[in-house]
Scaffold this motif. Structure first.
Motif, PDB file in Angstrom:
ATOM      1  N   LEU A  80       0.847  -1.188   0.000  1.00  0.00           N
ATOM      2  CA  LEU A  80       0.000   0.000   0.000  1.00  0.00           C
ATOM      3  C   LEU A  80       0.880   1.234   0.000  1.00  0.00           C
ATOM      4  CD1 LEU A  80      -2.728  -1.021   2.615  1.00  0.00           C
ATOM      5  CD2 LEU A  80      -2.914  -1.023   0.114  1.00  0.00           C
ATOM      6  N   ASP A  81       0.572   2.160  -0.909  1.00  0.00           N
ATOM      7  CA  ASP A  81       1.338   3.404  -0.938  1.00  0.00           C
ATOM      8  C   ASP A  81       0.840   4.348   0.149  1.00  0.00           C
ATOM      9  OD1 ASP A  81      -0.997   4.587  -1.887  1.00  0.00           O
ATOM     10  OD2 ASP A  81      -0.267   4.776  -3.948  1.00  0.00           O
ATOM     11  N   GLU A  83      -1.099   6.746   0.104  1.00  0.00           N
ATOM     12  CA  GLU A  83      -2.511   7.119   0.003  1.00  0.00           C
ATOM     13  C   GLU A  83      -3.435   5.916   0.185  1.00  0.00           C
ATOM     14  OE1 GLU A  83      -2.956   9.191  -3.693  1.00  0.00           O
ATOM     15  OE2 GLU A  83      -1.459  10.684  -3.154  1.00  0.00           O
ATOM     16  N   GLY A  84      -2.848   4.756   0.502  1.00  0.00           N
ATOM     17  CA  GLY A  84      -3.663   3.566   0.720  1.00  0.00           C
ATOM     18  C   GLY A  84      -4.022   2.796  -0.538  1.00  0.00           C
ATOM     19  N   HIS A  85      -3.403   3.154  -1.658  1.00  0.00           N
ATOM     20  CA  HIS A  85      -3.668   2.447  -2.919  1.00  0.00           C
ATOM     21  C   HIS A  85      -2.725   1.257  -3.048  1.00  0.00           C
ATOM     22  CE1 HIS A  85      -5.050   6.617  -3.909  1.00  0.00           C
ATOM     23  NE2 HIS A  85      -6.135   5.890  -4.205  1.00  0.00           N
ATOM     24  N   LEU A  86      -3.252   0.183  -3.558  1.00  0.00           N
ATOM     25  CA  LEU A  86      -2.443  -1.016  -3.776  1.00  0.00           C
ATOM     26  C   LEU A  86      -1.525  -0.815  -4.971  1.00  0.00           C
ATOM     27  CD1 LEU A  86      -1.827  -3.961  -2.983  1.00  0.00           C
ATOM     28  CD2 LEU A  86      -3.622  -4.659  -4.582  1.00  0.00           C
ATOM     29  N   GLN A  87      -0.244  -0.997  -4.753  1.00  0.00           N
ATOM     30  CA  GLN A  87       0.755  -0.933  -5.815  1.00  0.00           C
ATOM     31  C   GLN A  87       1.306  -2.350  -6.018  1.00  0.00           C
ATOM     32  OE1 GLN A  87       1.466   1.959  -7.514  1.00  0.00           O
ATOM     33  NE2 GLN A  87      -0.170   2.835  -6.259  1.00  0.00           N
ATOM     34  N   THR A  88       1.477  -2.753  -7.260  1.00  0.00           N
ATOM     35  CA  THR A  88       1.993  -4.092  -7.543  1.00  0.00           C
ATOM     36  C   THR A  88       3.192  -4.001  -8.470  1.00  0.00           C
ATOM     37  OG1 THR A  88       0.523  -4.420  -9.428  1.00  0.00           O
ATOM     38  CG2 THR A  88      -0.279  -5.156  -7.275  1.00  0.00           C
TER      39      THR A  88
END
Length: 103
Positions: A80-81, A83-88
Motif C-alpha cells: 500500500l502506498d 494514500e492507501g492504494h495497492l501498488q503491484t
C-alpha cells in the motif's frame, strides 16, 4: 569357493563396506545442516529501468555460493502506498538451499 563360504564372506564384508561409506557412523551425531533461503528482487529499478543486469548478477552469485537455485517464473508483489492504494510489481523470486547461511 563354494556358495556357503562366498555368502559368509559377503556378509562379513558388508559391515566393513558400510563403515567405510559412513553408514555405520554414530547415530547420535548431528546431521549435516542445510539452510533454506528465499530471495526476492524487483524486476525494475526505482527509476523504472530494467533490473535484469542485477538479477543476472544475483543468479551468478547464488550459483557460486550454493551450487544452484530455483527461480519462480512469476512472483508478483504488492504494497500500500502513502494514500492507501495497492501498488503491484513483478519480482524475481529464488529458492536456494545451502550448507551455509548466505548473507
Amino acid at each position: 569357493m563354494n556358495k556357503s563360504r562366498a555368502t559368509t564372506f559377503c556378509f562379513l564384508l558388508f559391515p566393513v563396506f558400510l563403515l567405510m561409506m559412513g553408514c555405520g557412523s554414530d547415530s547420535n551425531a548431528e546431521p549435516d545442516k542445510m539452510y533454506i533461503h528465499f530471495f526476492v528482487a524487483p524486476k525494475q529499478m526505482p527509476d523504472g529501468t530494467s533490473a535484469e543486469e542485477q538479477i543476472q548478477a544475483l543468479r551468478l552469485w547464488l550459483a557460486q555460493e550454493s551450487g544452484g537455485y530455483t527461480e519462480f517464473s512469476k512472483a508478483p508483489g504488492g504494497w500500500l502506498d502513502g494514500e492507501g492504494h495497492l501498488q503491484t510489481e513483478e519480482q524475481a523470486a529464488f529458492l536456494v538451499s545451502a550448507p551455509v547461511n548466505l548473507k
